[in-house]
Design a protein around this motif. Structure first.
Motif, PDB file in Angstrom:
ATOM      1  N   ASN A 187       0.807  -1.219   0.000  1.00  0.00           N
ATOM      2  CA  ASN A 187       0.000   0.000   0.000  1.00  0.00           C
ATOM      3  C   ASN A 187       0.843   1.274   0.000  1.00  0.00           C
ATOM      4  O   ASN A 187       0.286   2.376   0.099  1.00  0.00           O
ATOM      5  CB  ASN A 187      -0.937   0.015   1.213  1.00  0.00           C
ATOM      6  N   LYS A 188       2.170   1.126  -0.078  1.00  0.00           N
ATOM      7  CA  LYS A 188       3.090   2.265  -0.112  1.00  0.00           C
ATOM      8  C   LYS A 188       2.852   3.207   1.075  1.00  0.00           C
ATOM      9  O   LYS A 188       2.729   4.408   0.937  1.00  0.00           O
ATOM     10  CB  LYS A 188       3.004   3.002  -1.440  1.00  0.00           C
ATOM     11  N   GLU A 189       2.799   2.595   2.276  1.00  0.00           N
ATOM     12  CA  GLU A 189       2.568   3.355   3.501  1.00  0.00           C
ATOM     13  C   GLU A 189       3.681   3.057   4.499  1.00  0.00           C
ATOM     14  O   GLU A 189       4.065   1.907   4.692  1.00  0.00           O
ATOM     15  CB  GLU A 189       1.218   2.973   4.105  1.00  0.00           C
ATOM     16  N   ILE A 190       4.189   4.110   5.122  1.00  0.00           N
ATOM     17  CA  ILE A 190       5.254   4.009   6.111  1.00  0.00           C
ATOM     18  C   ILE A 190       4.736   4.638   7.394  1.00  0.00           C
ATOM     19  O   ILE A 190       4.276   5.781   7.378  1.00  0.00           O
ATOM     20  CB  ILE A 190       6.529   4.726   5.631  1.00  0.00           C
ATOM     21  N   ARG A 191       4.775   3.901   8.488  1.00  0.00           N
ATOM     22  CA  ARG A 191       4.230   4.385   9.760  1.00  0.00           C
ATOM     23  C   ARG A 191       5.340   4.412  10.809  1.00  0.00           C
ATOM     24  O   ARG A 191       5.965   3.395  11.086  1.00  0.00           O
ATOM     25  CB  ARG A 191       3.108   3.473  10.214  1.00  0.00           C
ATOM     26  N   LEU A 192       5.569   5.602  11.382  1.00  0.00           N
ATOM     27  CA  LEU A 192       6.512   5.756  12.483  1.00  0.00           C
ATOM     28  C   LEU A 192       5.705   5.910  13.763  1.00  0.00           C
ATOM     29  O   LEU A 192       4.793   6.734  13.823  1.00  0.00           O
ATOM     30  CB  LEU A 192       7.383   7.001  12.304  1.00  0.00           C
ATOM     31  N   HIS A 193       6.026   5.109  14.750  1.00  0.00           N
ATOM     32  CA  HIS A 193       5.390   5.222  16.058  1.00  0.00           C
ATOM     33  C   HIS A 193       6.332   6.011  16.954  1.00  0.00           C
ATOM     34  O   HIS A 193       7.479   5.617  17.155  1.00  0.00           O
ATOM     35  CB  HIS A 193       5.114   3.851  16.663  1.00  0.00           C
ATOM     36  N   LEU A 194       5.835   7.122  17.480  1.00  0.00           N
ATOM     37  CA  LEU A 194       6.615   7.987  18.357  1.00  0.00           C
ATOM     38  C   LEU A 194       5.932   8.113  19.702  1.00  0.00           C
ATOM     39  O   LEU A 194       4.704   8.008  19.791  1.00  0.00           O
ATOM     40  CB  LEU A 194       6.741   9.391  17.753  1.00  0.00           C
ATOM     41  N   ILE A 195       6.723   8.372  20.724  1.00  0.00           N
ATOM     42  CA  ILE A 195       6.187   8.708  22.036  1.00  0.00           C
ATOM     43  C   ILE A 195       6.579  10.155  22.305  1.00  0.00           C
ATOM     44  O   ILE A 195       7.768  10.491  22.353  1.00  0.00           O
ATOM     45  CB  ILE A 195       6.750   7.805  23.153  1.00  0.00           C
ATOM     46  N   LYS A 196       5.585  11.015  22.413  1.00  0.00           N
ATOM     47  CA  LYS A 196       5.818  12.420  22.746  1.00  0.00           C
ATOM     48  C   LYS A 196       6.094  12.489  24.236  1.00  0.00           C
ATOM     49  O   LYS A 196       5.313  12.000  25.042  1.00  0.00           O
ATOM     50  CB  LYS A 196       4.611  13.285  22.382  1.00  0.00           C
ATOM     51  N   THR A 197       7.236  13.046  24.576  1.00  0.00           N
ATOM     52  CA  THR A 197       7.643  13.088  25.972  1.00  0.00           C
ATOM     53  C   THR A 197       6.658  13.906  26.797  1.00  0.00           C
ATOM     54  O   THR A 197       6.110  14.900  26.333  1.00  0.00           O
ATOM     55  CB  THR A 197       9.060  13.682  26.110  1.00  0.00           C
ATOM     56  N   GLY A 198       6.431  13.460  27.999  1.00  0.00           N
ATOM     57  CA  GLY A 198       5.525  14.157  28.897  1.00  0.00           C
ATOM     58  C   GLY A 198       6.260  15.230  29.691  1.00  0.00           C
ATOM     59  O   GLY A 198       7.486  15.335  29.658  1.00  0.00           O
ATOM     60  N   THR A 199       5.488  16.021  30.383  1.00  0.00           N
ATOM     61  CA  THR A 199       6.045  17.040  31.267  1.00  0.00           C
ATOM     62  C   THR A 199       5.472  16.799  32.655  1.00  0.00           C
ATOM     63  O   THR A 199       4.760  15.819  32.890  1.00  0.00           O
ATOM     64  CB  THR A 199       5.668  18.458  30.787  1.00  0.00           C
ATOM     65  N   GLN A 200       5.738  17.727  33.544  1.00  0.00           N
ATOM     66  CA  GLN A 200       5.175  17.623  34.887  1.00  0.00           C
ATOM     67  C   GLN A 200       3.652  17.610  34.834  1.00  0.00           C
ATOM     68  O   GLN A 200       3.000  16.968  35.656  1.00  0.00           O
ATOM     69  CB  GLN A 200       5.639  18.824  35.711  1.00  0.00           C
ATOM     70  N   ASP A 201       3.093  18.314  33.861  1.00  0.00           N
ATOM     71  CA  ASP A 201       1.639  18.463  33.776  1.00  0.00           C
ATOM     72  C   ASP A 201       0.958  17.531  32.771  1.00  0.00           C
ATOM     73  O   ASP A 201      -0.262  17.432  32.766  1.00  0.00           O
ATOM     74  CB  ASP A 201       1.290  19.907  33.406  1.00  0.00           C
ATOM     75  N   THR A 202       1.730  16.894  31.911  1.00  0.00           N
ATOM     76  CA  THR A 202       1.137  16.031  30.885  1.00  0.00           C
ATOM     77  C   THR A 202       1.785  14.655  30.889  1.00  0.00           C
ATOM     78  O   THR A 202       2.945  14.503  31.262  1.00  0.00           O
ATOM     79  CB  THR A 202       1.298  16.644  29.480  1.00  0.00           C
ATOM     80  N   LYS A 203       1.028  13.683  30.443  1.00  0.00           N
ATOM     81  CA  LYS A 203       1.533  12.308  30.330  1.00  0.00           C
ATOM     82  C   LYS A 203       2.158  12.107  28.957  1.00  0.00           C
ATOM     83  O   LYS A 203       1.796  12.791  28.002  1.00  0.00           O
ATOM     84  CB  LYS A 203       0.383  11.315  30.500  1.00  0.00           C
ATOM     85  N   PRO A 204       3.073  11.151  28.828  1.00  0.00           N
ATOM     86  CA  PRO A 204       3.591  10.816  27.489  1.00  0.00           C
ATOM     87  C   PRO A 204       2.431  10.410  26.577  1.00  0.00           C
ATOM     88  O   PRO A 204       1.434   9.842  27.029  1.00  0.00           O
ATOM     89  CB  PRO A 204       4.527   9.639  27.749  1.00  0.00           C
ATOM     90  N   LYS A 205       2.560  10.721  25.291  1.00  0.00           N
ATOM     91  CA  LYS A 205       1.476  10.474  24.332  1.00  0.00           C
ATOM     92  C   LYS A 205       2.041   9.740  23.122  1.00  0.00           C
ATOM     93  O   LYS A 205       3.079  10.100  22.595  1.00  0.00           O
ATOM     94  CB  LYS A 205       0.882  11.818  23.903  1.00  0.00           C
ATOM     95  N   GLU A 206       1.322   8.703  22.682  1.00  0.00           N
ATOM     96  CA  GLU A 206       1.722   7.956  21.490  1.00  0.00           C
ATOM     97  C   GLU A 206       1.231   8.692  20.247  1.00  0.00           C
ATOM     98  O   GLU A 206       0.087   9.149  20.192  1.00  0.00           O
ATOM     99  CB  GLU A 206       1.120   6.553  21.546  1.00  0.00           C
ATOM    100  N   ILE A 207       2.111   8.808  19.259  1.00  0.00           N
ATOM    101  CA  ILE A 207       1.787   9.504  18.013  1.00  0.00           C
ATOM    102  C   ILE A 207       2.128   8.597  16.838  1.00  0.00           C
ATOM    103  O   ILE A 207       3.166   7.928  16.834  1.00  0.00           O
ATOM    104  CB  ILE A 207       2.604  10.806  17.880  1.00  0.00           C
ATOM    105  N   GLY A 208       1.278   8.602  15.833  1.00  0.00           N
ATOM    106  CA  GLY A 208       1.567   7.913  14.579  1.00  0.00           C
ATOM    107  C   GLY A 208       1.877   8.941  13.515  1.00  0.00           C
ATOM    108  O   GLY A 208       1.092   9.860  13.280  1.00  0.00           O
ATOM    109  N   LEU A 209       3.029   8.826  12.915  1.00  0.00           N
ATOM    110  CA  LEU A 209       3.414   9.676  11.790  1.00  0.00           C
ATOM    111  C   LEU A 209       3.356   8.762  10.578  1.00  0.00           C
ATOM    112  O   LEU A 209       4.179   7.866  10.423  1.00  0.00           O
ATOM    113  CB  LEU A 209       4.822  10.220  12.032  1.00  0.00           C
ATOM    114  N   VAL A 210       2.341   8.944   9.733  1.00  0.00           N
ATOM    115  CA  VAL A 210       2.055   8.011   8.644  1.00  0.00           C
ATOM    116  C   VAL A 210       2.307   8.684   7.300  1.00  0.00           C
ATOM    117  O   VAL A 210       1.706   9.715   6.994  1.00  0.00           O
ATOM    118  CB  VAL A 210       0.593   7.506   8.711  1.00  0.00           C
ATOM    119  N   PHE A 211       3.191   8.101   6.521  1.00  0.00           N
ATOM    120  CA  PHE A 211       3.515   8.610   5.194  1.00  0.00           C
ATOM    121  C   PHE A 211       2.755   7.767   4.180  1.00  0.00           C
ATOM    122  O   PHE A 211       2.924   6.550   4.132  1.00  0.00           O
ATOM    123  CB  PHE A 211       5.019   8.514   4.931  1.00  0.00           C
TER     124      PHE A 211
END
Length: 110
Positions: A31-55
């Motif tokens: 399907n000519k799709e590339i998916r990067l799974h990233l974890i956005k770092t959290g801060t004191q006020d936020t939790k880490p968040k999973e992100i999909g960067l899909v080409f």
């Protein structure tokens, strides 16, 4: 979900991925799709968040794992450039010194 292509290319400059953790890269060749799974770092006020960067409409992918600066899997910088009249070239520099490059027609953020 946000979708970026040549038509809204300028909006890519507003994306921020510094210090995000690269988890894995999945390629769907058929399907000519590339998916990067990233974890956005959290801060004191936020939790880490999973992100999909899909080409989508993937054309080319280069993933070196030489680690010239030492081991690491965090995003140091990300750069988006017009590759053609319908393709975007993305360069992701990791803190290991490896530079992942991907050329695709569109980028989705999930």
């Amino acid at each position: 979900m946000e979708i970026y292509s040549i038509t809204n290319f300028e909006e890519l400059k507003n994306l921020y991925f510094h210090d995000d953790e690269l988890q894995n890269i999945v390629v769907n060749y058929m399907n000519k799709e590339i998916r990067l799974h990233l974890i956005k770092t959290g801060t004191q006020d936020t939790k880490p968040k999973e992100i999909g960067l899909v080409f989508t409409g993937g054309y080319d992918l280069h993933i070196p794992m030489e680690e010239p600066w030492g081991s690491g899997f965090y995003v140091n910088s990300i750069e988006f450039n017009k590759h053609s009249d319908k393709q975007i070239k993305t360069k992701i520099l990791l803190n290991s010194g490896d530079e992942i490059t991907c050329i695709a027609e569109a980028i989705k953020i999930e």
